[in-house]
Design a protein around this motif. Structure first.
Motif, PDB file in Angstrom:
ATOM      1  N   ARG A  46       0.833  -1.208   0.000  1.00 23.96           N
ATOM      2  CA  ARG A  46       0.000   0.000   0.000  1.00 23.96           C
ATOM      3  C   ARG A  46       0.862   1.249   0.000  1.00 23.96           C
ATOM      4  O   ARG A  46       0.579   2.212  -0.713  1.00 23.96           O
ATOM      5  CB  ARG A  46      -0.954   0.005   1.200  1.00 23.96           C
ATOM      6  N   MET A  47       1.926   1.241   0.816  1.00 20.83           N
ATOM      7  CA  MET A  47       2.789   2.413   0.854  1.00 20.83           C
ATOM      8  C   MET A  47       3.450   2.662  -0.489  1.00 20.83           C
ATOM      9  O   MET A  47       3.483   3.811  -0.967  1.00 20.83           O
ATOM     10  CB  MET A  47       3.847   2.270   1.951  1.00 20.83           C
ATOM     11  N   ASN A  48       3.958   1.619  -1.122  1.00 24.46           N
ATOM     12  CA  ASN A  48       4.605   1.799  -2.421  1.00 24.46           C
ATOM     13  C   ASN A  48       3.623   2.329  -3.460  1.00 24.46           C
ATOM     14  O   ASN A  48       3.980   3.160  -4.301  1.00 24.46           O
ATOM     15  CB  ASN A  48       5.227   0.488  -2.887  1.00 24.46           C
ATOM     16  N   HIS A  55       4.310  10.591  -6.636  1.00 26.64           N
ATOM     17  CA  HIS A  55       5.602  10.805  -7.296  1.00 26.64           C
ATOM     18  C   HIS A  55       6.699  11.035  -6.262  1.00 26.64           C
ATOM     19  O   HIS A  55       7.438  12.017  -6.307  1.00 26.64           O
ATOM     20  CB  HIS A  55       5.527  11.978  -8.278  1.00 26.64           C
ATOM     21  N   LEU A  56       6.774  10.088  -5.326  1.00 26.56           N
ATOM     22  CA  LEU A  56       7.790  10.117  -4.273  1.00 26.56           C
ATOM     23  C   LEU A  56       8.638   8.852  -4.359  1.00 26.56           C
ATOM     24  O   LEU A  56       8.128   7.764  -4.618  1.00 26.56           O
ATOM     25  CB  LEU A  56       7.126  10.175  -2.892  1.00 26.56           C
ATOM     26  N   ASP A  57       9.942   9.030  -4.128  1.00 24.17           N
ATOM     27  CA  ASP A  57      10.834   7.870  -4.097  1.00 24.17           C
ATOM     28  C   ASP A  57      10.510   6.977  -2.902  1.00 24.17           C
ATOM     29  O   ASP A  57      10.095   7.462  -1.839  1.00 24.17           O
ATOM     30  CB  ASP A  57      12.293   8.324  -3.982  1.00 24.17           C
ATOM     31  N   GLN A  58      10.751   5.692  -3.065  1.00 20.23           N
ATOM     32  CA  GLN A  58      10.593   4.779  -1.944  1.00 20.23           C
ATOM     33  C   GLN A  58      11.644   5.080  -0.882  1.00 20.23           C
ATOM     34  O   GLN A  58      12.750   5.519  -1.184  1.00 20.23           O
ATOM     35  CB  GLN A  58      10.740   3.327  -2.410  1.00 20.23           C
ATOM     36  N   PRO A  59      11.303   4.849   0.387  1.00 18.85           N
ATOM     37  CA  PRO A  59      12.296   5.038   1.452  1.00 18.85           C
ATOM     38  C   PRO A  59      13.342   3.929   1.405  1.00 18.85           C
ATOM     39  O   PRO A  59      13.223   2.983   0.620  1.00 18.85           O
ATOM     40  CB  PRO A  59      11.447   4.955   2.722  1.00 18.85           C
ATOM     41  N   ASP A  60      14.331   4.045   2.238  1.00 17.06           N
ATOM     42  CA  ASP A  60      15.389   3.040   2.336  1.00 17.06           C
ATOM     43  C   ASP A  60      14.856   1.849   3.132  1.00 17.06           C
ATOM     44  O   ASP A  60      15.018   1.779   4.353  1.00 17.06           O
ATOM     45  CB  ASP A  60      16.623   3.654   3.022  1.00 17.06           C
TER      46      ASP A  60
END
Length: 265
Positions: A46-48, A55-60
């Motif tokens: 869901r977060m991805n 239009h946000l990069d995935q976190p580490d």
């Protein structure tokens, strides 16, 4: 308790960010049990999906998983973890200047819900139709705050929330599932509402069909259930304003068995 972050949490300037100013981000609230997050796959999915829409990069993710693996001893058996991901700080203005993200990981003790059944009212405030945000666990939760404020004036456990057309969508903090002749149904969330992780898990176990229905339609269902990722699914025994609702427990019992096994694995 702050478990970890991608930024210096001791620097007050770092808290002047787009999450605070614009709600430019998303979050997941996850139940940690027995050294793991049983629903992690669904939370991450869901977060991805939300990050892609914003239009946000995935976190580490490896760093986040490492921090979760270092859970303090007092929380390692049972906890609630909140992961917040938001757009990296930039100059003032609505227009995003970057897709880079920051993350913040919080934790607190898990408090089991002692209720065995729920009594519901109906909120007067209604959710706005907004397909751009529908289903997403974004940081702009004012609608939920405003309808949940009505709980302060009603002697019920939660409130059903409708959309602009009068269709039932969810409650102030849970998804809704109803049962008719063995078929599981849940409200259509294409215009508003949150597509809950517990609901997505349930869809992996049962055929759950999305449909539209109004308050009076609740009279024809055999069971009414509420669910979220912290407490699983609980039955509804009464809806204020309706003479009676179906209170069978056959499907609920089976779902509860699956849920309990998941969190005891």
């Amino acid at each position: 308790m702050i478990l970890g972050a991608s930024f210096a949490t001791s620097d007050p300037e770092q808290w002047l960010n787009r999450a605070l100013f614009y709600g430019d981000g998303i979050f997941e609230t996850m139940r940690f049990a027995g050294g793991q997050i049983p629903l992690f796959k669904w939370h991450q999915q869901r977060m991805n999906g939300g990050l892609e829409r914003l239009h946000l990069d995935q976190p580490d993710w490896p760093a986040i998983i490492t921090v979760i693996g270092q859970m303090p001893k007092e929380l390692v058996s049972s906890a609630v973890i909140k992961l917040v991901v938001f757009r990296k700080t930039q100059h003032r203005g609505y227009q995003p200047a970057t897709q880079m993200s920051e993350w913040l990981l919080l934790a607190e003790p898990f408090a089991p819900d002692q209720k065995t059944t729920y009594t519901l009212g109906v909120a007067t405030g209604r959710l706005a139709d907004q397909p751009m945000l529908a289903g997403m666990k974004h940081l702009n939760r004012l609608e939920q705050v405003m309808v949940a404020d009505e709980l302060n004036d009603q002697d019920v456990d939660d409130l059903l929330v409708l959309n602009q057309q009068g269709n039932v969508i969810e409650t102030t903090r849970q998804n809704l599932v109803v049962v008719k002749d063995g078929q599981l149904l849940t409200p259509d969330l294409s215009l508003c509402g949150v597509r809950g992780v517990a609901l997505e898990w349930l869809k992996s176990q049962y055929n759950v069909r999305e449909t539209s229905f109004e308050i009076n339609d609740m009279l024809r269902f055999d069971e009414v259930l509420l669910g979220n990722s912290l407490h699983g699914f609980r039955p509804v025994s009464q809806i204020k304003g309706l003479d009676s609702i179906g209170t069978a427990r056959q499907v609920h019992g089976k779902i509860s068995d699956l849920w309990n096994r998941l969190f005891k694995a």
